[in-house]
Design a protein around this motif. Structure first.
Motif, mmCIF file in Angstrom:
data_model
loop_
_atom_site.group_PDB
_atom_site.id
_atom_site.type_symbol
_atom_site.label_atom_id
_atom_site.label_comp_id
_atom_site.label_asym_id
_atom_site.label_seq_id
_atom_site.Cartn_x
_atom_site.Cartn_y
_atom_site.Cartn_z
ATOM 1 N N MET A 1 7.454 4.931 -3.519
ATOM 2 C CA MET A 1 8.242 4.117 -2.611
ATOM 3 C C MET A 1 7.369 3.108 -1.884
ATOM 4 O O MET A 1 7.775 1.968 -1.654
ATOM 5 C CB MET A 1 8.975 5.006 -1.607
ATOM 6 C CG MET A 1 10.007 5.920 -2.227
ATOM 7 S SD MET A 1 10.968 6.871 -1.008
ATOM 8 C CE MET A 1 9.687 7.880 -0.246
ATOM 9 N N GLY A 2 6.158 3.527 -1.509
ATOM 10 C CA GLY A 2 5.259 2.640 -0.790
ATOM 11 C C GLY A 2 4.880 1.412 -1.583
ATOM 12 O O GLY A 2 4.849 0.293 -1.057
ATOM 13 N N ARG A 3 4.593 1.593 -2.858
ATOM 14 C CA ARG A 3 4.256 0.445 -3.696
ATOM 15 C C ARG A 3 5.454 -0.495 -3.817
ATOM 16 O O ARG A 3 5.295 -1.724 -3.769
ATOM 17 C CB ARG A 3 3.799 0.898 -5.077
ATOM 18 C CG ARG A 3 3.587 -0.270 -6.030
ATOM 19 C CD ARG A 3 2.788 0.084 -7.240
ATOM 20 N NE ARG A 3 2.662 -1.051 -8.147
ATOM 21 C CZ ARG A 3 1.746 -1.153 -9.107
ATOM 22 N NH1 ARG A 3 0.872 -0.178 -9.279
ATOM 23 N NH2 ARG A 3 1.702 -2.214 -9.882
ATOM 24 N N CYS A 4 6.624 0.063 -3.985
ATOM 25 C CA CYS A 4 7.825 -0.750 -4.105
ATOM 26 C C CYS A 4 8.029 -1.582 -2.835
ATOM 27 O O CYS A 4 8.401 -2.761 -2.899
ATOM 28 C CB CYS A 4 9.020 0.160 -4.349
ATOM 29 S SG CYS A 4 10.362 -0.622 -5.257
ATOM 30 N N ILE A 5 7.765 -0.983 -1.685
ATOM 31 C CA ILE A 5 7.882 -1.695 -0.411
ATOM 32 C C ILE A 5 6.846 -2.814 -0.328
ATOM 33 O O ILE A 5 7.156 -3.939 0.081
ATOM 34 C CB ILE A 5 7.725 -0.718 0.767
ATOM 35 C CG1 ILE A 5 8.927 0.227 0.821
ATOM 36 C CG2 ILE A 5 7.576 -1.470 2.085
ATOM 37 C CD1 ILE A 5 8.736 1.424 1.734
ATOM 38 N N SER A 6 5.609 -2.513 -0.722
ATOM 39 C CA SER A 6 4.550 -3.530 -0.714
ATOM 40 C C SER A 6 4.940 -4.728 -1.558
ATOM 41 O O SER A 6 4.797 -5.892 -1.141
ATOM 42 C CB SER A 6 3.240 -2.930 -1.242
ATOM 43 O OG SER A 6 2.767 -1.890 -0.434
#
Length: 264
Positions: A19-24
């Motif tokens: 999820m963090g990469r997608c947000i980035s």
């Protein structure tokens, strides 16, 4: 839709995987200068490279965002490369210590440090700049257990400390909203990330949860009948980071496919 964050400095905690990469990546697509902060340097570098290849602007730092030292390192990295963060996404993986009789006092202290105190350290590091410029966005990736505690899964320390972080964010938002700063918490359900699927598969082997090893995306206990795509979460997060979400603050927003049963 113009989200009004072109050129804003965005610190994306835990921003190199799932999820963090997608947000980035979503923040970068909207024109923010993204600082990807996570423990694994290889994943950080890979995420930064992907953002740049797609035409975005990003830099990365290997930092443990569950610790004060790691947070200060990441914030300083942002200041050196782009300036003080205008947008911050807090995304710390939750504790998995077990059930009540399996835990020690130290487990609760460890969970409190990682979930609640990490949010304290992060806010102390970034809010002065936001207050001075009278604009800022803080979004904390939390869990639905802040609203409806996990019963089937052995996550008693998460149940306790996730609520603490949610209460902290609400309290801070009450004090700082007049400075143009919004602070919101996302209650996440199940999403198709490598870490989540690995954890749920382990619990399924122990006879816990509703995970189907033959079809990881299928979930009969969720009204949507599936787990979420990380892109569905990142869209909500980036909206809350935008200028258009200026009147949304102090909220606990559930993104879970309808899984939580409570009305309030």
């Amino acid at each position: 839709m113009d989200f009004g964050i072109v050129g804003k400095v965005a610190l994306s905690g835990g921003g190199s995987r799932g999820m963090g990469r997608c947000i980035s990546e979503e923040l970068a697509r909207e024109g923010a200068k993204v600082v990807v902060a996570a423990r694994g340097s290889e994943a950080v570098e890979d995420t930064v490279a992907a953002i740049r290849q797609a035409g975005g602007e990003a830099t990365g730092v290997s930092a443990d965002m569950s610790t004060r030292h790691g947070i200060l390192k990441a914030v300083e990295h942002a200041r050196v490369h782009y300036g003080s963060p205008d947008i911050v996404v807090s995304n710390v993986y939750g504790p998995t210590h077990g059930r009540w009789e399996e835990t020690r006092d130290e487990d609760f202290l460890d969970a409190y440090e990682g979930i609640v105190m990490s949010q304290v350290h992060l806010c102390r590091a970034v809010l002065p700049h936001m207050k001075e410029q009278r604009w800022g966005r803080v979004v904390c990736i939390n869990s639905i257990c802040s609203k409806e505690p996990h019963r089937e899964l052995p996550l008693v320390t998460a149940n306790v400390t996730r609520v603490g972080a949610t209460a902290l964010n609400k309290s801070i938002s009450d004090e700082l909203s007049r400075f143009g700063i919004t602070i919101n918490t996302i209650g996440t359900g199940s999403f198709a990330t490598e870490r989540h699927i690995s954890y749920m598969r382990k619990q399924a082997l122990a006879g816990l949860g509703h995970f189907d090893p033959d079809d990881p995306n299928k979930r009969d206990d969720i009204p949507a009948r599936r787990i979420g795509d990380p892109a569905e979460l990142s869209a909500a997060v980036v909206f809350l980071c935008s200028a258009r979400a200026s009147y949304i603050t102090g909220q606990f927003i559930v993104v879970d496919g309808g899984r939580v049963r409570s009305l309030v």
